[in-house]
Design an enzyme around this catalytic site. Structure first.
Site, PDB file in Angstrom:
ATOM      1  N   ASP A   1      -6.640 -10.143  -3.905  1.00 46.08           N
ATOM      2  CA  ASP A   1      -6.827  -9.379  -5.047  1.00 46.08           C
ATOM      3  C   ASP A   1      -6.323 -10.056  -6.171  1.00 46.08           C
ATOM      4  OD1 ASP A   1      -4.375  -8.154  -3.992  1.00 46.08           O
ATOM      5  OD2 ASP A   1      -4.292  -7.018  -5.899  1.00 46.08           O
TER       6      ASP A   1
ATOM      7  N   HIS B   1       3.197 -13.806  -8.633  1.00 46.79           N
ATOM      8  CA  HIS B   1       1.787 -13.911  -7.835  1.00 46.79           C
ATOM      9  C   HIS B   1       0.671 -12.980  -8.096  1.00 46.79           C
ATOM     10  CE1 HIS B   1       3.844 -10.213  -6.429  1.00 46.79           C
ATOM     11  NE2 HIS B   1       3.029 -10.022  -5.353  1.00 46.79           N
TER      12      HIS B   1
ATOM     13  N   ASP C   1      -6.607   4.891   2.789  1.00 53.81           N
ATOM     14  CA  ASP C   1      -7.079   3.680   2.386  1.00 53.81           C
ATOM     15  C   ASP C   1      -7.589   2.824   3.371  1.00 53.81           C
ATOM     16  OD1 ASP C   1      -4.676   2.609   3.187  1.00 53.81           O
ATOM     17  OD2 ASP C   1      -4.361   1.474   1.597  1.00 53.81           O
TER      18      ASP C   1
ATOM     19  N   HIS D   1       0.895  -1.294   0.033  1.00 50.23           N
ATOM     20  CA  HIS D   1      -0.114  -0.164  -0.152  1.00 50.23           C
ATOM     21  C   HIS D   1       0.861   1.204  -0.011  1.00 50.23           C
ATOM     22  CE1 HIS D   1      -4.017  -1.963   1.175  1.00 50.23           C
ATOM     23  NE2 HIS D   1      -3.059  -2.903   1.133  1.00 50.23           N
TER      24      HIS D   1
ATOM     25  N   GLU E   1       5.042  -4.159 -13.769  1.00 57.51           N
ATOM     26  CA  GLU E   1       6.410  -4.357 -14.069  1.00 57.51           C
ATOM     27  C   GLU E   1       6.381  -5.450 -15.152  1.00 57.51           C
ATOM     28  OE1 GLU E   1       8.163  -3.062  -9.784  1.00 57.51           O
ATOM     29  OE2 GLU E   1       8.278  -5.098 -10.480  1.00 57.51           O
TER      30      GLU E   1
ATOM     31  N   VAL F   1      15.378  -8.517  -4.141  1.00 53.97           N
ATOM     32  CA  VAL F   1      16.037  -8.432  -5.311  1.00 53.97           C
ATOM     33  C   VAL F   1      15.353  -7.327  -5.933  1.00 53.97           C
ATOM     34  CG1 VAL F   1      16.195 -10.966  -5.453  1.00 53.97           C
ATOM     35  CG2 VAL F   1      14.378 -10.104  -6.413  1.00 53.97           C
TER      36      VAL F   1
ATOM     37  N   SER G   1       3.946  -5.795  -9.324  1.00 48.43           N
ATOM     38  CA  SER G   1       4.399  -6.919 -10.327  1.00 48.43           C
ATOM     39  C   SER G   1       3.776  -6.973 -11.654  1.00 48.43           C
ATOM     40  CB  SER G   1       4.528  -8.145  -9.425  1.00 48.43           C
ATOM     41  OG  SER G   1       5.499  -8.082  -8.355  1.00 48.43           O
TER      42      SER G   1
ATOM     43  N   THR H   1      -5.874   0.653  -3.324  1.00 46.45           N
ATOM     44  CA  THR H   1      -4.414  -0.126  -3.935  1.00 46.45           C
ATOM     45  C   THR H   1      -5.096  -1.520  -4.585  1.00 46.45           C
ATOM     46  OG1 THR H   1      -4.130  -0.966  -1.700  1.00 46.45           O
ATOM     47  CG2 THR H   1      -3.022   0.810  -2.281  1.00 46.45           C
TER      48      THR H   1
END
Length: 456
Positions: free
Chosen positions: A372, A348, A112, A15, A356, A331, A353, A133
């Site tokens: 989610d 996941h 939020d 978040h 990206e 990482v 992610s 989010t």
């Protein structure tokens, strides 16, 4: 008109990070941000504040609550079961936030979770706005308003196994174990006689608008659904892709990845807070081994284990030596995804992610684990068709077998696969869209105009 926004996200990195990314985008346009963050957490995020002249980190001390580890500040410091305790600790910061708002006098307060924050915002002459989010599709799926359920309705698995009436997509449904995990989180008692879902709904109802990290071209149907369900304006902030990292990839990973041909490495990461059971952890790495391809997995040690090495299957390290690496620390994911040797991303389906992954050239394999992520995986695999979701086993707990992991990776990596070719084409289309010059700025400009209109 320069805006001044105060932001208080839920104290979870999933978040906090989107809030900081949005702050950077608004600051780039000359607007002022006051971001409330715990003391230690601030230190770790200083390097991600791209506009310190406009973004100020406001330090807050998280009060101790019985059941929280000493010094705990975010969900990264606690097990999932302690989340209610962290929310109780956030509630104890109310007087501190009240005092800060009295001094800061922001135009807008972005939040939020705390259901008491909209009232404090109005007390100090600010407009409260809820920044979700959760992705729009997930938010729409879980909406109590759309389901016409009263606040005191006892939420059950059946309530969330199917989408609400009028939901705009026939593809989005949850498996029973997925609905059960969501209900378990939403119905957890927090204190003051409320559940987490009740706190969220009260906060949303008291805000003047809802913001989402999304864009109409992909989630427009859900935007219209949420606006109708909540009878509030929905403001889209665009993809809010993080600024490219200026640093170089860590030598350990760079030199290791350089040893493989272009697009050959499978990279697997399930997020900074995902801790698997031992059997699922071992099945996952065995699935990566089964592909026969080089792989890099960034995973946390499974439950009950302190280190990655102690949890690996017997003989695994010897069999995969030279082509497989399982790493238990943090990482540089953006840089790993940009490395020319990396060709597949097993994710996941956390929203950050996913973005990206979408702007990378890696093929996408979806392995959702919580909340989610389940809906995200369905949207990406069944609607946008930019990747494939790993098939679940017959067990009722969402277990993923090694053969399913190998099958999904091969579907995406096999250049002769008809499905893989179709999916790669769709991915390329949306990657070009997301990286289109001016797209992000156009959304930020519209957002700023909408925020200014709210103040009139």
């Amino acid at each position: 008109m320069q805006l001044h926004l105060a932001m208080y996200p839920l104290l979870a990195m999933g978040h906090i990070t989107p809030y900081l990314h949005l702050a950077n985008k608004l600051a780039m346009e000359g607007h002022k941000i006051s971001l409330f963050l715990p003391n230690k957490t601030q230190i770790n995020l200083v390097s991600h504040n791209c506009h310190p002249d406009y973004i100020t980190f406001i330090p807050i001390t998280i009060p101790h609550v019985d059941g929280l580890p000493p010094g705990a500040e975010t969900t990264k410091d606690i097990p999932v079961s302690s989340m209610p305790k962290l929310l109780q600790a956030m509630d104890l910061t109310r007087d501190t936030i009240d005092a800060y708002l009295g001094n800061l006098k922001p135009d807008i307060v972005v939040l939020d979770t705390p259901e008491w924050l909209p009232g404090l915002a109005r007390k100090h002459g600010a407009k409260p706005i809820y920044f979700a989010t959760l992705p729009l599709a997930m938010f729409a799926y879980c909406s109590l308003s759309a389901r016409n359920l009263p606040q005191n309705h006892p939420i059950t698995v059946d309530d969330f196994s199917s989408p609400p009436p009028g939901f705009p997509s026939p593809n989005i449904r949850l498996y029973p174990h997925e609905a059960k995990s969501i209900v378990g989180i939403f119905t957890r008692p927090i204190g003051n006689g409320m559940t987490f879902l009740q706190k969220l709904n009260i906060a949303i109802e008291q805000c003047d608008a809802i913001m989402f990290k999304s864009f109409r071209e992909i989630e427009g149907i859900y935007c219209d659904f949420v606006e109708k369900s909540f009878n509030k304006p929905v403001l889209l902030v665009g993809p809010v892709i993080p600024e490219p990292q200026n640093s170089n990839l860590n030598d350990l990973f760079d030199s290791w990845l350089n040893g493989f041909s272009q697009g050959s490495v499978v990279y697997c990461a399930l997020g900074s807070e995902c801790v698997l059971e031992k059997d699922q952890f071992q099945e996952l790495v065995l699935g990566l081994e089964l592909t026969g391809r080089p792989f890099l997995a960034a995973l946390k040690p499974p439950k009950g284990y302190e280190t990655i090495d102690s949890a690996l299957p017997q003989g695994f390290e010897e069999r995969t030596k030279g082509r497989g690496m399982v790493y238990g620390g943090w990482v540089q994911q953006q840089l790993i995804l940009q490395h020319p040797s990396v060709g597949c991303f097993v994710t996941h389906c956390g929203l950050g992610s996913l973005l990206e992954g979408l702007v990378s050239k890696c093929q996408l394999v979806f392995m959702p684990r919580a909340v989610d992520q389940f809906v995200n995986a369905r949207v990406m695999s069944l609607e946008l068709r930019v990747g494939v979701e790993v098939e679940k086993d017959d067990r009722d707990d969402g277990f993923v077998a090694r053969e399913s992991i190998e099958k999904a990776v091969e579907l995406m990596m096999d250049e002769d696969s008809q499905l893989g070719g179709e999916v790669r084409g769709n991915h390329a289309h949306w990657r070009d869209f997301l990286l289109m010059e001016g797209l992000e700025k156009s959304y930020i400009d519209r957002l700023i105009a909408s925020l200014q209109e709210l103040l009139c």
